[in-house]
Scaffold this active site. Structure first.
Site, PDB file in Angstrom:
ATOM      1  CG  ASP A  14      -2.035  -1.008   1.156  1.00  0.00           C
ATOM      2  OD1 ASP A  14      -2.170  -1.667   0.098  1.00  0.00           O
ATOM      3  OD2 ASP A  14      -2.782  -1.132   2.148  1.00  0.00           O
ATOM      4  CB  ALA A  43      -2.192  -9.497   3.159  1.00  0.00           C
ATOM      5  CG  ASP A 225      -9.724  -5.805   4.220  1.00  0.00           C
ATOM      6  OD1 ASP A 225     -10.595  -6.218   3.430  1.00  0.00           O
ATOM      7  OD2 ASP A 225      -8.819  -5.023   3.882  1.00  0.00           O
TER       8      ASP A 225
END
Ligand code: RIB
Length: 279
Positions: A14, A43, A225
């Site tokens: 990122d 992830a 997430d």
């Protein structure tokens, strides 16, 4: 009881720039210094599930490059086992992220190696629950349906093979993603509404709803997430729909309290301490 979670999904580097307000189309704004952080929906969900005490294996495709090695080391350091392999000819995935002062963000992903994920040799039947998202190819998504119980996070919004939706025990979507796909006929759909919480629908009818505790968000990247990971872990642990939903909205809220998609994933004890403030 320790829950065994398989995560099928992306791993990205990122590249994050913070700015006062997100640019509109055609606008240029000045931001702060660029940060390089581990990310990728797969992830992030793997790291969040591990922080909650699950035994986690991530099936992801990392490029054979320094980014891939860096991400792999970070994942292992966070207690995540790495499943299948490396893509020989594609660079590790990269996400370009802008975050404004309110914590709101925009993300563009260059999937790179993620698109080459191949699960042919993965024993997905060995996990109590498998979680997948949409930053990988349709071939890998179809392989993910071999799971005993598949939680499919339809993020980012894109068409999904109908047989994959039909084989999912639960589909998790934010409002935009839910609008983009017709999910009403599915058995179990959970729609997230950011700070307003989440609603569980069974064949289009609401069966549960939860609101997270109030927190001051620093960075909302990865909140969805953390929600998905927590929901999957608690479903596999045997929670009922409503209990799992409350736990997940609380985990998602707590994940916004520090920078980076993996920077504030909560432990089970932290979530339980905040649960009385959820509703
Ligand atoms: O959900 C947040 C994630 O989306 C980021 O970490 C980025 O890599 C993209 O996959």
């Amino acid at each position: 009881m320790t829950v065994a979670v398989g995560v099928v999904g992306s791993a990205n580097v990122d590249l994050v720039v913070r700015c006062a307000a997100l640019p509109r189309p055609g606008e240029t704004v000045l931001g702060q210094e660029i940060e390089r952080l581990p990310g990728g929906k797969g992830a992030n969900q793997a790291v969040a599930a591990a922080a909650l005490g699950a035994s986690v294996t991530l099936f992801a495709s990392l490029g054979d490059d320094s980014d891939g090695r860096w991400l792999g080391e970070r994942l292992v350091a966070r207690g995540v086992r790495l499943g299948v392999g490396r893509a020989a000819h594609a660079p590790t995935g990269v996400a370009l992220i802008t975050v404004e002062a309110s914590g709101e963000n925009t993300i563009v992903v260059a999937p790179g190696a993620n698109a080459a994920l191949d699960l042919v040799d993965a024993d997905l039947g060995a996990f109590d629950v498998v979680v997948a998202q949409l930053e990988i190819g349709d071939g890998a998504l179809r392989e993910a349906t071999r799971a005993r119980r598949l939680v499919l996070n339809v993020a980012p919004a894109r068409p999904v093979p109908p047989e994959v939706l039909a084989a999912s025990a639960v589909v998790v979507a934010n409002e935009t993603e839910a609008d983009a796909l017709d999910l009403r006929a599915l058995d179990h759909v959970v729609v997230t509404h950011g700070a307003e919480g989440a609603v569980h629908y069974r064949r289009g009818h609401e069966v549960a709803r939860a609101r997270p505790p109030r927190v001051t968000p620093v960075d909302t990247v990865g909140a969805g997430d953390a929600f998905c990971a927590a929901y999957a872990v608690r479903l596999a642990a045997g929670d009922d729909d409503e209990t799992a939903l409350r736990f997940a909205v609380t985990a998602g809220a707590l994940a916004t309290r520090a920078r980076g998609a993996q920077g504030a994933v909560p432990t089970e004890q932290e979530v339980r301490a905040w649960l009385p403030r959820a509703s």
